[in-house]
Scaffold this motif. Sequence first.
Motif, PDB file in Angstrom:
ATOM      1  N   LYS A 286     -59.852 -46.736   3.879  1.00 29.61           N
ATOM      2  CA  LYS A 286     -61.239 -47.146   3.623  1.00 29.61           C
ATOM      3  C   LYS A 286     -61.693 -46.708   2.235  1.00 29.61           C
ATOM      4  CE  LYS A 286     -63.139 -47.140   8.312  1.00 29.61           C
ATOM      5  NZ  LYS A 286     -64.105 -46.487   9.196  1.00 29.61           N
ATOM      6  N   LEU A 287     -61.344 -45.489   1.835  1.00 31.94           N
ATOM      7  CA  LEU A 287     -61.733 -45.001   0.513  1.00 31.94           C
ATOM      8  C   LEU A 287     -61.059 -45.785  -0.603  1.00 31.94           C
ATOM      9  CD1 LEU A 287     -61.774 -41.150   1.100  1.00 31.94           C
ATOM     10  CD2 LEU A 287     -63.729 -42.640   0.669  1.00 31.94           C
TER      11      LEU A 287
ATOM     12  N   PRO B 161     -61.107 -51.266  -6.026  1.00 32.31           N
ATOM     13  CA  PRO B 161     -61.450 -52.473  -6.792  1.00 32.31           C
ATOM     14  C   PRO B 161     -62.515 -52.251  -7.874  1.00 32.31           C
ATOM     15  CG  PRO B 161     -61.234 -53.016  -4.482  1.00 32.31           C
ATOM     16  CD  PRO B 161     -61.155 -51.516  -4.578  1.00 32.31           C
ATOM     17  N   PRO B 162     -63.590 -51.482  -7.619  1.00 37.28           N
ATOM     18  CA  PRO B 162     -64.542 -51.265  -8.714  1.00 37.28           C
ATOM     19  C   PRO B 162     -63.938 -50.519  -9.898  1.00 37.28           C
ATOM     20  CG  PRO B 162     -65.603 -50.779  -6.637  1.00 37.28           C
ATOM     21  CD  PRO B 162     -64.147 -50.986  -6.355  1.00 37.28           C
ATOM     22  N   LEU B 163     -63.072 -49.554  -9.638  1.00 36.08           N
ATOM     23  CA  LEU B 163     -62.442 -48.832 -10.742  1.00 36.08           C
ATOM     24  C   LEU B 163     -61.511 -49.745 -11.535  1.00 36.08           C
ATOM     25  CD1 LEU B 163     -61.659 -45.396  -9.100  1.00 36.08           C
ATOM     26  CD2 LEU B 163     -63.389 -45.912 -10.809  1.00 36.08           C
ATOM     27  N   VAL B 164     -60.748 -50.566 -10.833  1.00 37.08           N
ATOM     28  CA  VAL B 164     -59.879 -51.523 -11.524  1.00 37.08           C
ATOM     29  C   VAL B 164     -60.731 -52.531 -12.296  1.00 37.08           C
ATOM     30  CG1 VAL B 164     -58.159 -53.348 -11.187  1.00 37.08           C
ATOM     31  CG2 VAL B 164     -57.995 -51.233  -9.893  1.00 37.08           C
ATOM     32  N   GLY B 165     -61.858 -52.943 -11.720  1.00 41.56           N
ATOM     33  CA  GLY B 165     -62.770 -53.866 -12.406  1.00 41.56           C
ATOM     34  C   GLY B 165     -63.313 -53.282 -13.694  1.00 41.56           C
TER      35      GLY B 165
ATOM     36  N   TRP C  38     -62.210 -65.002 -18.637  1.00 46.22           N
ATOM     37  CA  TRP C  38     -61.674 -64.821 -17.292  1.00 46.22           C
ATOM     38  C   TRP C  38     -61.493 -63.346 -16.969  1.00 46.22           C
ATOM     39  CZ3 TRP C  38     -57.087 -62.374 -16.349  1.00 46.22           C
ATOM     40  CH2 TRP C  38     -56.215 -62.211 -17.419  1.00 46.22           C
ATOM     41  N   GLN C  39     -61.246 -62.510 -17.985  1.00 41.70           N
ATOM     42  CA  GLN C  39     -61.117 -61.076 -17.730  1.00 41.70           C
ATOM     43  C   GLN C  39     -62.467 -60.455 -17.365  1.00 41.70           C
ATOM     44  OE1 GLN C  39     -59.192 -59.243 -21.054  1.00 41.70           O
ATOM     45  NE2 GLN C  39     -57.175 -60.037 -20.489  1.00 41.70           N
ATOM     46  N   PHE C  40     -63.522 -60.902 -18.028  1.00 33.07           N
ATOM     47  CA  PHE C  40     -64.860 -60.429 -17.671  1.00 33.07           C
ATOM     48  C   PHE C  40     -65.198 -60.855 -16.242  1.00 33.07           C
ATOM     49  CE2 PHE C  40     -65.341 -60.406 -22.326  1.00 33.07           C
ATOM     50  CZ  PHE C  40     -65.834 -59.125 -22.501  1.00 33.07           C
ATOM     51  N   ALA C  41     -64.874 -62.104 -15.899  1.00 30.55           N
ATOM     52  CA  ALA C  41     -65.166 -62.606 -14.560  1.00 30.55           C
ATOM     53  C   ALA C  41     -64.352 -61.861 -13.498  1.00 30.55           C
ATOM     54  CB  ALA C  41     -64.885 -64.101 -14.490  1.00 30.55           C
ATOM     55  N   LEU C  42     -63.079 -61.615 -13.771  1.00 23.16           N
ATOM     56  CA  LEU C  42     -62.243 -60.882 -12.831  1.00 23.16           C
ATOM     57  C   LEU C  42     -62.759 -59.465 -12.628  1.00 23.16           C
ATOM     58  CD1 LEU C  42     -59.697 -60.648 -11.077  1.00 23.16           C
ATOM     59  CD2 LEU C  42     -58.465 -59.978 -13.152  1.00 23.16           C
ATOM     60  N   GLY C  43     -63.143 -58.812 -13.698  1.00 23.97           N
ATOM     61  CA  GLY C  43     -63.696 -57.461 -13.585  1.00 23.97           C
ATOM     62  C   GLY C  43     -64.962 -57.434 -12.758  1.00 23.97           C
ATOM     63  N   ALA C  44     -65.835 -58.406 -12.992  1.00 28.81           N
ATOM     64  CA  ALA C  44     -67.084 -58.473 -12.232  1.00 28.81           C
ATOM     65  C   ALA C  44     -66.812 -58.739 -10.747  1.00 28.81           C
ATOM     66  CB  ALA C  44     -67.986 -59.560 -12.800  1.00 28.81           C
ATOM     67  N   LEU C  45     -65.847 -59.611 -10.450  1.00 30.36           N
ATOM     68  CA  LEU C  45     -65.517 -59.886  -9.053  1.00 30.36           C
ATOM     69  C   LEU C  45     -64.932 -58.663  -8.362  1.00 30.36           C
ATOM     70  CD1 LEU C  45     -64.007 -63.478  -9.235  1.00 30.36           C
ATOM     71  CD2 LEU C  45     -66.150 -62.775  -8.164  1.00 30.36           C
ATOM     72  N   LEU C  46     -64.115 -57.902  -9.067  1.00 31.99           N
ATOM     73  CA  LEU C  46     -63.553 -56.690  -8.474  1.00 31.99           C
ATOM     74  C   LEU C  46     -64.641 -55.655  -8.196  1.00 31.99           C
ATOM     75  CD1 LEU C  46     -60.292 -56.363 -10.553  1.00 31.99           C
ATOM     76  CD2 LEU C  46     -60.455 -56.788  -8.098  1.00 31.99           C
TER      77      LEU C  46
ATOM     78  N   LEU D 126     -67.820 -56.336  -7.621  1.00 29.04           N
ATOM     79  CA  LEU D 126     -68.599 -56.851  -6.490  1.00 29.04           C
ATOM     80  C   LEU D 126     -67.845 -56.711  -5.174  1.00 29.04           C
ATOM     81  CD1 LEU D 126     -70.237 -60.038  -8.012  1.00 29.04           C
ATOM     82  CD2 LEU D 126     -71.338 -57.887  -7.403  1.00 29.04           C
ATOM     83  N   ALA D 127     -66.529 -56.807  -5.200  1.00 30.30           N
ATOM     84  CA  ALA D 127     -65.738 -56.650  -3.974  1.00 30.30           C
ATOM     85  C   ALA D 127     -65.925 -55.248  -3.392  1.00 30.30           C
ATOM     86  CB  ALA D 127     -64.266 -56.912  -4.257  1.00 30.30           C
ATOM     87  N   GLY D 128     -66.031 -54.258  -4.263  1.00 33.16           N
ATOM     88  CA  GLY D 128     -66.260 -52.906  -3.776  1.00 33.16           C
ATOM     89  C   GLY D 128     -67.612 -52.751  -3.118  1.00 33.16           C
ATOM     90  N   PHE D 129     -68.627 -53.394  -3.683  1.00 30.87           N
ATOM     91  CA  PHE D 129     -69.954 -53.311  -3.095  1.00 30.87           C
ATOM     92  C   PHE D 129     -70.063 -54.164  -1.837  1.00 30.87           C
ATOM     93  CE2 PHE D 129     -71.059 -52.215  -7.571  1.00 30.87           C
ATOM     94  CZ  PHE D 129     -71.468 -50.928  -7.309  1.00 30.87           C
ATOM     95  N   ALA D 130     -69.325 -55.248  -1.774  1.00 32.54           N
ATOM     96  CA  ALA D 130     -69.367 -56.105  -0.590  1.00 32.54           C
ATOM     97  C   ALA D 130     -68.766 -55.403   0.618  1.00 32.54           C
ATOM     98  CB  ALA D 130     -68.626 -57.406  -0.860  1.00 32.54           C
ATOM     99  N   SER D 131     -67.894 -54.429   0.387  1.00 29.42           N
ATOM    100  CA  SER D 131     -67.295 -53.723   1.519  1.00 29.42           C
ATOM    101  C   SER D 131     -68.338 -52.922   2.294  1.00 29.42           C
ATOM    102  CB  SER D 131     -66.186 -52.791   1.038  1.00 29.42           C
ATOM    103  OG  SER D 131     -66.713 -51.729   0.275  1.00 29.42           O
TER     104      SER D 131
END
Length: 67
Positions: A16-17, A23-27, A46-54, A56-61
């Motif tokens: 879980k951790l 993902p946010p750290l990788v973003g 695309w790198q900015f978009a990928l970072g932002a998605l990563l 957001l994935a952490g916050f979506a969890s």
Amino acid sequence: MATSGTGPWTALTVLKLVLRFGPPLVGLVVIGRAVILSIGGDIERWQFALGALLILAGFASKLVPRQ
């Protein structure tokens, strides 16, 4: 030595951790690399978009309900 499921750091807790903070750290690393490359004039959107998605994935969890 703690047995499975009885210690404070069970495999599920560690997973879980990793999913929450990984993902946010990788973003942040991806966005940081994109910023450094953009200083040289090579803007990779695309790198900015990928970072932002990563990130957001952490916050979506946090939206997943607990049992």
